[in-house]
Motif scaffolding. Structure first.
Motif, PDB file in Angstrom:
ATOM      1  N   ILE A 114      26.658  -9.254  29.029  1.00  0.00           N
ATOM      2  CA  ILE A 114      27.738  -9.795  29.115  1.00  0.00           C
ATOM      3  C   ILE A 114      29.028  -8.851  29.534  1.00  0.00           C
ATOM      4  CG2 ILE A 114      29.951 -11.313  28.237  1.00  0.00           C
ATOM      5  CD1 ILE A 114      27.703 -13.048  26.709  1.00  0.00           C
ATOM      6  N   TYR A 115      28.938  -7.716  28.540  1.00  0.00           N
ATOM      7  CA  TYR A 115      29.723  -6.594  28.868  1.00  0.00           C
ATOM      8  C   TYR A 115      29.376  -5.914  30.269  1.00  0.00           C
ATOM      9  CZ  TYR A 115      32.244  -2.518  27.225  1.00  0.00           C
ATOM     10  OH  TYR A 115      33.218  -1.339  27.098  1.00  0.00           O
ATOM     11  N   GLN A 116      28.174  -5.762  30.495  1.00  0.00           N
ATOM     12  CA  GLN A 116      27.723  -5.061  31.745  1.00  0.00           C
ATOM     13  C   GLN A 116      28.218  -5.865  32.956  1.00  0.00           C
ATOM     14  OE1 GLN A 116      23.641  -4.851  32.515  1.00  0.00           O
ATOM     15  NE2 GLN A 116      23.739  -3.191  33.641  1.00  0.00           N
ATOM     16  N   CYS A 117      28.046  -7.070  32.916  1.00  0.00           N
ATOM     17  CA  CYS A 117      28.651  -7.930  34.016  1.00  0.00           C
ATOM     18  C   CYS A 117      30.032  -7.814  33.982  1.00  0.00           C
ATOM     19  CB  CYS A 117      28.472  -9.557  33.825  1.00  0.00           C
ATOM     20  SG  CYS A 117      26.558  -9.941  33.762  1.00  0.00           S
TER      21      CYS A 117
ATOM     22  N   ILE B  26      22.347 -16.001  30.795  1.00  0.00           N
ATOM     23  CA  ILE B  26      23.181 -15.757  29.851  1.00  0.00           C
ATOM     24  C   ILE B  26      22.724 -16.823  28.497  1.00  0.00           C
ATOM     25  CG2 ILE B  26      25.490 -15.818  28.997  1.00  0.00           C
ATOM     26  CD1 ILE B  26      24.945 -13.635  30.900  1.00  0.00           C
ATOM     27  N   MET B  27      22.618 -16.198  27.279  1.00  0.00           N
ATOM     28  CA  MET B  27      22.221 -17.068  26.136  1.00  0.00           C
ATOM     29  C   MET B  27      23.227 -17.457  25.463  1.00  0.00           C
ATOM     30  SD  MET B  27      19.231 -16.646  27.784  1.00  0.00           S
ATOM     31  CE  MET B  27      18.047 -17.139  26.349  1.00  0.00           C
ATOM     32  N   GLY B  28      22.860 -18.492  24.751  1.00  0.00           N
ATOM     33  CA  GLY B  28      24.028 -19.345  23.672  1.00  0.00           C
ATOM     34  C   GLY B  28      24.447 -17.935  22.692  1.00  0.00           C
ATOM     35  N   LEU B  29      25.662 -17.959  22.354  1.00  0.00           N
ATOM     36  CA  LEU B  29      25.970 -16.903  21.400  1.00  0.00           C
ATOM     37  C   LEU B  29      25.445 -17.352  19.963  1.00  0.00           C
ATOM     38  CD1 LEU B  29      29.734 -16.594  22.449  1.00  0.00           C
ATOM     39  CD2 LEU B  29      27.920 -15.097  23.023  1.00  0.00           C
ATOM     40  N   ASP B  30      25.550 -18.789  19.663  1.00  0.00           N
ATOM     41  CA  ASP B  30      25.173 -19.052  18.300  1.00  0.00           C
ATOM     42  C   ASP B  30      23.655 -18.816  18.399  1.00  0.00           C
ATOM     43  OD1 ASP B  30      24.642 -21.005  20.230  1.00  0.00           O
ATOM     44  OD2 ASP B  30      24.793 -22.793  18.776  1.00  0.00           O
ATOM     45  N   ASP B  31      23.006 -19.157  19.488  1.00  0.00           N
ATOM     46  CA  ASP B  31      21.345 -19.130  19.236  1.00  0.00           C
ATOM     47  C   ASP B  31      20.977 -18.230  20.661  1.00  0.00           C
ATOM     48  OD1 ASP B  31      18.964 -19.186  19.254  1.00  0.00           O
ATOM     49  OD2 ASP B  31      18.555 -21.254  19.184  1.00  0.00           O
ATOM     50  N   PRO B  32      20.764 -17.011  20.304  1.00  0.00           N
ATOM     51  CA  PRO B  32      20.757 -16.177  21.866  1.00  0.00           C
ATOM     52  C   PRO B  32      18.949 -16.431  22.244  1.00  0.00           C
ATOM     53  CG  PRO B  32      20.842 -14.695  19.874  1.00  0.00           C
ATOM     54  CD  PRO B  32      20.897 -16.079  19.592  1.00  0.00           C
TER      55      PRO B  32
ATOM     56  N   ILE C  16      22.782  -0.250  18.975  1.00  0.00           N
ATOM     57  CA  ILE C  16      23.242  -1.079  20.070  1.00  0.00           C
ATOM     58  C   ILE C  16      22.651  -0.548  21.566  1.00  0.00           C
ATOM     59  CG2 ILE C  16      25.386  -1.584  21.488  1.00  0.00           C
ATOM     60  CD1 ILE C  16      27.157  -1.113  18.932  1.00  0.00           C
ATOM     61  N   ALA C  17      21.579  -1.126  21.755  1.00  0.00           N
ATOM     62  CA  ALA C  17      20.663  -0.689  23.149  1.00  0.00           C
ATOM     63  C   ALA C  17      20.331  -1.982  23.592  1.00  0.00           C
ATOM     64  CB  ALA C  17      19.594  -0.138  22.329  1.00  0.00           C
TER      65      ALA C  17
ATOM     66  N   ARG D  27      15.807  -7.866  21.108  1.00  0.00           N
ATOM     67  CA  ARG D  27      16.786  -8.279  20.035  1.00  0.00           C
ATOM     68  C   ARG D  27      17.932  -8.969  21.149  1.00  0.00           C
ATOM     69  NH1 ARG D  27      19.382  -4.411  18.051  1.00  0.00           N
ATOM     70  NH2 ARG D  27      19.089  -2.677  19.287  1.00  0.00           N
ATOM     71  N   ALA D  28      17.636 -10.277  20.880  1.00  0.00           N
ATOM     72  CA  ALA D  28      18.286 -11.255  21.955  1.00  0.00           C
ATOM     73  C   ALA D  28      19.783 -11.381  21.895  1.00  0.00           C
ATOM     74  CB  ALA D  28      17.527 -12.631  22.321  1.00  0.00           C
ATOM     75  N   GLY D  29      20.256 -11.335  20.741  1.00  0.00           N
ATOM     76  CA  GLY D  29      21.544 -11.314  20.489  1.00  0.00           C
ATOM     77  C   GLY D  29      22.537 -10.292  21.017  1.00  0.00           C
ATOM     78  N   VAL D  30      21.895  -9.152  20.501  1.00  0.00           N
ATOM     79  CA  VAL D  30      22.786  -7.833  21.060  1.00  0.00           C
ATOM     80  C   VAL D  30      22.516  -7.609  22.604  1.00  0.00           C
ATOM     81  CG1 VAL D  30      22.678  -5.301  20.770  1.00  0.00           C
ATOM     82  CG2 VAL D  30      22.652  -6.773  18.690  1.00  0.00           C
ATOM     83  N   TYR D  31      21.330  -7.707  23.143  1.00  0.00           N
ATOM     84  CA  TYR D  31      21.160  -7.884  24.301  1.00  0.00           C
ATOM     85  C   TYR D  31      21.942  -8.805  25.141  1.00  0.00           C
ATOM     86  CZ  TYR D  31      18.395  -7.501  28.802  1.00  0.00           C
ATOM     87  OH  TYR D  31      17.994  -7.416  30.150  1.00  0.00           O
ATOM     88  N   ASN D  32      22.256  -9.825  24.761  1.00  0.00           N
ATOM     89  CA  ASN D  32      23.175 -10.942  25.349  1.00  0.00           C
ATOM     90  C   ASN D  32      24.591 -10.451  25.611  1.00  0.00           C
ATOM     91  OD1 ASN D  32      23.423 -13.410  26.711  1.00  0.00           O
ATOM     92  ND2 ASN D  32      24.193 -14.228  24.719  1.00  0.00           N
ATOM     93  N   LEU D  33      24.961  -9.609  24.217  1.00  0.00           N
ATOM     94  CA  LEU D  33      26.306  -9.172  24.232  1.00  0.00           C
ATOM     95  C   LEU D  33      26.584  -8.265  25.346  1.00  0.00           C
ATOM     96  CD1 LEU D  33      27.197  -9.520  20.484  1.00  0.00           C
ATOM     97  CD2 LEU D  33      27.924 -11.112  22.302  1.00  0.00           C
TER      98      LEU D  33
END
Ligand code: TYM
Length: 331
Positions: A249-252, A188-194, A234-235, A240-246
């Protein structure tokens, strides 16, 4: 604690606040697989002192984290939970392993490089030797599997090499452990810097991580500020690290497939994405926070569980350490 099940061992440091990365990458999997394995979980306070700590805060954080692991769903009837420093064989075995581990292998550890770069004034020998203590944790319990996030993979490879070397040179003693790394949530990546892993050491940055004790308001604020991009699609595109990270998290939390999630968000914007991710995180963490708030007031109960955990761990640890020590010719 004798069963036919494979034995799992894992640990977590009581530094900073336990965050979403720790939970999704490790603890959630410990909890969900408790019935499948024989489980040993450890709050690794002796690892924490490889960097300078305030002793009073370290002690408090150690018990807080134990309460939090119970709140996350570690069930003392199914898992042994204990504090590392209560079982001295961890540091004793670490010494034996230190004596058979090449300096070159330790120099290659990326976490040592990262942590020493971040703390240039506190590069002590303990930090360099950290992986041997981690190998000792795992090998002491003859663990088959080690469920961790991706960042610990290199340390587990070292533990495997060490077990193989010991068994070769002194006779069959240790089980060679396998890492157990989940596909989703392993990093899981940092929200401020994915582009950077969510980490306790960056928790001074206000929008970097989500702590498991964060209130719903804080969670919403942090996710609203999460870095995305200007593409508006949204994919699950890794680059695209930021969207991917969100989305990860949603998937988990929702346990949907990537396809289901992409179709759920088809045609929607990042505002909606952030709103739904925040809702999923808040709902996922709500029972944990509520349970933590109760458990933290029940110190006698907590101490009792940890005492029993340490006794169970101690029995296994004594047997393995004695075996290893004798094999090396120590009396
Ligand atoms: P620690 O305390 O840094 O982290 C605890 C667990 O959380 C995982 N993790 C993550 N997973 C996904 N995304 C992230 N951003 C993220 N950040 C952390 C870690 O991989 C870990 O599984 N050296 C270990 C503790 C340890 C240990 C052990 C683990 C000591 N002895 C023996 C396993 C077996 C550490 O510092 O974890």
């Amino acid at each position: 604690m004798q069963t036919n099940k494979l034995r799992v061992f894992s640990g977590i440091q009581p530094t900073g606040n336990i965050h979403l990365g720790n939970y999704l990458g490790a603890v959630k999997n410990w909890v969900e697989r408790q019935d499948s394995y024989e489980n040993v979980f450890c709050v690794v306070n002796s690892h924490a002192i490889t960097l300078p700590q305030n002793p009073k805060i370290l002690k408090e954080k150690t018990y807080d984290l134990c309460a939090m692991l119970l709140a996350c769903g570690i069930n003392p009837k199914k898992s042994t939970l204990f504090i590392q420093s209560k079982v001295q064989e961890h540091t004793s075995l670490a010494w034996l392993l230190t004596c058979i581990t090449p300096m070159g292998d330790l120099s290659r550890m990326t976490q040592f490089k990262d942590k020493s770069q971040k703390n240039p004034k506190s590069i002590f020998a303990g930090l360099f030797n950290y992986p041997n203590l981690m190998s000792a944790d795992i090998l002491l319990y003859k663990s088959n599997l080690v469920p961790v996030g991706e960042d610990q993979k290199q340390h587990i490879e070292l533990a495997r090499d060490t077990a193989i070397r010991f068994n070769r040179d002194f006779g069959e003693t240790f089980v060679v452990p396998e890492p157990l790394i989940m596909q989703e949530g392993a990093r899981i990546m940092g929200l401020d810097d994915p582009t950077k892993k969510m980490s306790k050491s960056s928790s001074d940055k206000p929008n970097h991580s989500i702590a498991l004790i964060d209130t719903p308001d804080r969670i919403v604020k942090k996710i609203k500020k999460a870095t995305t991009d200007s593409e508006g699609i949204i994919a699950f595109h890794k680059e695209r690290a930021g969207v991917y990270n969100l989305l990860t998290i949603y998937q988990c939390f929702t346990k949907q497939t990537q396809e289901e999630i992409e179709s759920e968000f088809a045609g929607l914007g990042y505002g909606k994405l952030k709103e739904r991710v925040a809702e999923a995180v808040i709902e996922g963490l709500r029972p944990i926070r509520e349970s933590y708030e109760k458990l933290i007031l029940e110190q006698d109960y907590l101490h009792k569980i940890l005492d029993v955990g340490a006794q169970t761990a101690q029995k296994i640890a004594t047997a393995t350490y004695t075996e290893a020590k004798e094999k090396m010719g120590l009396i």
